[in-house]
Design a protein around this motif. Structure first.
Motif, mmCIF file in Angstrom:
data_model
loop_
_atom_site.group_PDB
_atom_site.id
_atom_site.type_symbol
_atom_site.label_atom_id
_atom_site.label_comp_id
_atom_site.label_asym_id
_atom_site.label_seq_id
_atom_site.Cartn_x
_atom_site.Cartn_y
_atom_site.Cartn_z
ATOM 1 N N LYS A 1 4.133 39.205 71.550
ATOM 2 C CA LYS A 1 4.925 40.240 71.029
ATOM 3 C C LYS A 1 6.317 39.888 71.441
ATOM 4 C CE LYS A 1 5.062 44.956 71.467
ATOM 5 N NZ LYS A 1 4.839 45.348 69.856
ATOM 6 N N TYR B 1 19.258 38.869 71.371
ATOM 7 C CA TYR B 1 17.578 38.499 71.761
ATOM 8 C C TYR B 1 17.153 38.460 73.017
ATOM 9 C CZ TYR B 1 13.040 36.771 71.565
ATOM 10 O OH TYR B 1 11.543 36.500 71.748
ATOM 11 N N GLU C 1 8.511 38.539 68.773
ATOM 12 C CA GLU C 1 8.861 39.152 67.498
ATOM 13 C C GLU C 1 10.334 39.710 67.368
ATOM 14 O OE1 GLU C 1 6.562 42.687 67.390
ATOM 15 O OE2 GLU C 1 4.578 41.618 67.340
ATOM 16 N N GLY C 2 11.063 39.238 66.216
ATOM 17 C CA GLY C 2 12.435 39.503 66.115
ATOM 18 C C GLY C 2 13.269 38.267 66.727
ATOM 19 N N SER C 3 12.745 37.275 66.958
ATOM 20 C CA SER C 3 13.409 35.920 67.435
ATOM 21 C C SER C 3 14.216 35.599 66.446
ATOM 22 C CB SER C 3 12.472 35.071 68.256
ATOM 23 O OG SER C 3 13.331 33.867 68.145
ATOM 24 N N ASP D 1 1.773 33.471 68.641
ATOM 25 C CA ASP D 1 2.000 34.953 68.107
ATOM 26 C C ASP D 1 1.945 35.894 69.526
ATOM 27 O OD1 ASP D 1 1.923 34.043 65.534
ATOM 28 O OD2 ASP D 1 -0.084 33.914 65.635
ATOM 29 N N ASN E 1 14.673 40.625 75.489
ATOM 30 C CA ASN E 1 13.127 40.379 75.488
ATOM 31 C C ASN E 1 12.897 39.269 76.359
ATOM 32 O OD1 ASN E 1 12.191 41.381 72.689
ATOM 33 N ND2 ASN E 1 14.177 40.519 72.242
#
Length: 251
Positions: free
Chosen positions: A186, A226, A189-191, A184, A230
């Motif tokens: 950050k 992504y 997130e959104g991957s 988990d 990121n």
């Protein structure tokens, strides 16, 4: 584990990160037992290392790959690909030889599933004796990179850690990444990567994606967007600079 020298400096940027997770497979008792054993072993080892907030987790990203040549997803030769080792750690441990490790168990069942998919899709898979990135540079650049760039779906099973280079390499090249559960963080997130709880589900998931050109194209674009947002070197460098400026402002 956080390095013991981390109390002497402002920040440590680390990959893989420090987080552990019980990432089980559904309906697979043997695998889940081994996962628990490994999890407890990691927790024990961490008792002797500091847990410091200045140790920041960053993505593994890519390693020794060719620059991007983004081929349209529908024109790629391979529907599904996986190149990797089953186990690259030699051990004399009787427990490991009998029970195996989460990596060995997961990747062994995955290869069986890929064999079944060969009759339905264009599948490229190759089990190598060692970590692919440890091979000669030319092999990585000319073969591994080209296979990824020419794949619609990239399979990214867990390794010794949950985090793997292949997860990020597939996204970097715009593949649809199908992987096991991730820590988990950050930055995850959104991957757009698709997470499976069992490789037994892979045929149904892959079929649904490959038979839906609109979905395939959407996931392809999401992967590229992504990664750039990121995980690119520029983004990580900007975050490091921001942390340093904030640190000097406060102290």
């Amino acid at each position: 584990r956080a390095p013991k020298y981390s109390n002497k400096i402002a920040f440590v940027y680390k990959s893989p990160g420090q987080k552990t997770k019980l990432a089980f497979h559904k309906n697979w008792l043997r695998f889940n037992i081994v996962v628990v054993i490994q999890y407890l072993r990691i927790l024990y080892k961490r008792l002797f290392y500091p847990d410091r907030k200045n140790v920041k987790s960053i993505p593994l990203c890519i390693y020794r790959l060719l620059p991007k040549k983004i081929k349209p997803i529908r024109d790629r030769e391979y529907d599904i690909s996986f190149v990797g080792s089953i186990s690259h750690n030699k051990t004399n441990s009787i427990i490991r030889k009998i029970l195996k490790t989460p990596k060995i168990l997961s990747r062994s069942i995955l290869l069986l599933i890929l064999e079944e998919l060969e009759g339905k899709f264009k599948v490229f898979y190759n089990s190598v004796d060692s970590f692919p990135h440890a091979c000669k540079k030319s092999i990585i650049e000319e073969e591994y990179s080209e296979i990824l760039m020419n794949s619609k779906i990239c399979i990214a099973p867990r390794g010794t850690n949950l985090e793997t280079f292949r997860y990020f390499e597939g996204l970097n090249y715009g593949c649809v990444v199908i992987a096991e559960e991730q820590p988990d963080y950050k930055y995850l997130e959104g991957s757009p990567a698709i997470i499976v709880k069992s490789w037994v589900d892979l045929p149904e998931i892959a079929t649904g994606i490959l038979n839906n050109e609109t979905l395939l194209e959407s996931l392809h674009k999401q992967a590229l967007e992504y990664y750039e947002k990121n995980c690119s070197s520029q983004v990580i460098a900007e975050q490091i600079v921001k942390d340093i400026i904030t640190y000097h402002t406060c102290y």
